[in-house]
Design a protein around this motif. Structure first.
Motif, PDB file in Angstrom:
ATOM      1  N   UNK A 130       0.832  -1.205   0.000  1.00  0.00           N
ATOM      2  CA  UNK A 130       0.000   0.000   0.000  1.00  0.00           C
ATOM      3  C   UNK A 130       0.865   1.252   0.000  1.00  0.00           C
ATOM      4  N   UNK A 131       1.900   1.276   0.841  1.00  0.00           N
ATOM      5  CA  UNK A 131       2.760   2.458   0.922  1.00  0.00           C
ATOM      6  C   UNK A 131       3.565   2.658  -0.351  1.00  0.00           C
ATOM      7  N   UNK A 132       4.060   1.565  -0.923  1.00  0.00           N
ATOM      8  CA  UNK A 132       4.845   1.675  -2.151  1.00  0.00           C
ATOM      9  C   UNK A 132       3.982   2.223  -3.297  1.00  0.00           C
ATOM     10  N   UNK A 133       2.775   1.680  -3.443  1.00  0.00           N
ATOM     11  CA  UNK A 133       1.901   2.168  -4.508  1.00  0.00           C
ATOM     12  C   UNK A 133       1.441   3.599  -4.246  1.00  0.00           C
ATOM     13  N   UNK A 134       1.309   3.955  -2.969  1.00  0.00           N
ATOM     14  CA  UNK A 134       0.974   5.341  -2.650  1.00  0.00           C
ATOM     15  C   UNK A 134       2.095   6.281  -3.100  1.00  0.00           C
ATOM     16  N   UNK A 135       3.348   5.935  -2.787  1.00  0.00           N
ATOM     17  CA  UNK A 135       4.463   6.789  -3.189  1.00  0.00           C
ATOM     18  C   UNK A 135       4.580   6.852  -4.709  1.00  0.00           C
TER      19      UNK A 135
END
Length: 281
Positions: A130-135
């Motif tokens: 989730x965090x990687x795709x958010x960034x």
């Protein structure tokens, strides 16, 4: 400056997202420090370029030999100045690269309005998908530079990264398949699942809606500089427990990072990624 063939493949890949991973000592962090320099100095310097490098916590950024130390050695001779308060490098042309963290889920809110041309995540296994795709979603260019995301990691069977790289691995051994290194594939996201194709996907208006991705494995033997400067490093990796040695020396993704697991390694080979959930096209 000499670079390894693995670093060269990483620096020249045209994929939107590139993961450089594998054994310890392969020169991964050095590669991500080099990657944005094409936009920060020389004839292609871009004063509007904005990049960001992420680690999970601030101590990981500032520890001895971490990104801050390494970036000082590389960026200071180029005239870049580090602002401690902003945790940001500014180059003579005006380009900026920040050293940032994303420790907790709530920290996402700090970057809701951010716009980056380039993002790098060092040791990406510490982050969530989730965090990687958010960034990746924060990559919106004002400088004209095509947005890219670059990541590094060590093999981690228990990380979401395994779902990303399983196609690039030998299904019998868990070691990277050398014939697939750097091969670009494409995915679209549907209900938080990644659907893979061999070709880009376009919508009815001709706009590309898929993201290109590749995995480039690295090993200690790729880093001849480290092998010469610290010839005993390999021996220290050899002394690790079996699971950790296979991960950090051999680059095996079937070795679990949870060394206290009750499950044997063989149990994970067949059940972690069911083929019906992640079919190849």
């Amino acid at each position: 400056m000499q670079i390894s063939s693995t670093q060269h493949a990483f620096l020249t890949s045209t994929a939107d997202i590139v993961l450089l991973g594998g054994a310890a000592g392969g020169g991964k962090s050095h590669a991500i420090l080099l990657d944005p320099l094409r936009h920060c100095q020389g004839p292609h310097a871009n004063q509007l370029f904005r990049g960001a490098m992420f680690r999970k916590t601030y101590p990981q950024l500032t520890q001895a030999g971490g990104l801050l130390d390494s970036s000082r050695q590389l960026y200071s001779p180029l005239g870049a100045v580090f602002n401690q308060t902003r945790s940001e490098w500014t180059f003579p042309c005006g380009a900026k690269i920040s050293l940032s963290t994303l420790q907790y889920e709530r920290d996402i809110e700090e970057y809701l309005g951010a716009q980056f041309d380039w993002v790098a995540i060092d040791e990406a296994a510490a982050f969530t998908q989730k965090n990687v795709l958010f960034l990746w979603g924060r990559c919106r260019s004002k400088s004209g530079v095509r947005p890219t995301l670059r990541m590094t990691c060590n093999p981690d069977h228990d990380s979401f990264l395994y779902r990303l790289v399983h196609w690039w691995l030998d299904p019998e051994t868990g070691y990277p398949d050398a014939s697939k290194s750097g091969v670009i594939r494409h995915f679209v996201t549907q209900d938080e699942e990644l659907l893979w194709t061999d070709e880009p996907v376009f919508d009815e208006f001709g706009a590309k809606v898929s993201t290109s991705f590749t995995f480039i494995p690295s090993k200690l033997t790729d880093n001849t500089h480290l092998m010469k400067s610290d010839p005993q490093y390999r021996q220290r990796l050899m002394s690790l427990p079996t699971q950790e040695r296979e991960r950090f020396l051999e680059g095996c993704w079937f070795a679990s990072s949870k060394t206290d697991s009750e499950w044997e390694r063989e149990c994970f080979m067949d059940v972690t990624i069911p083929t019906e959930d992640y079919p190849d096209p």
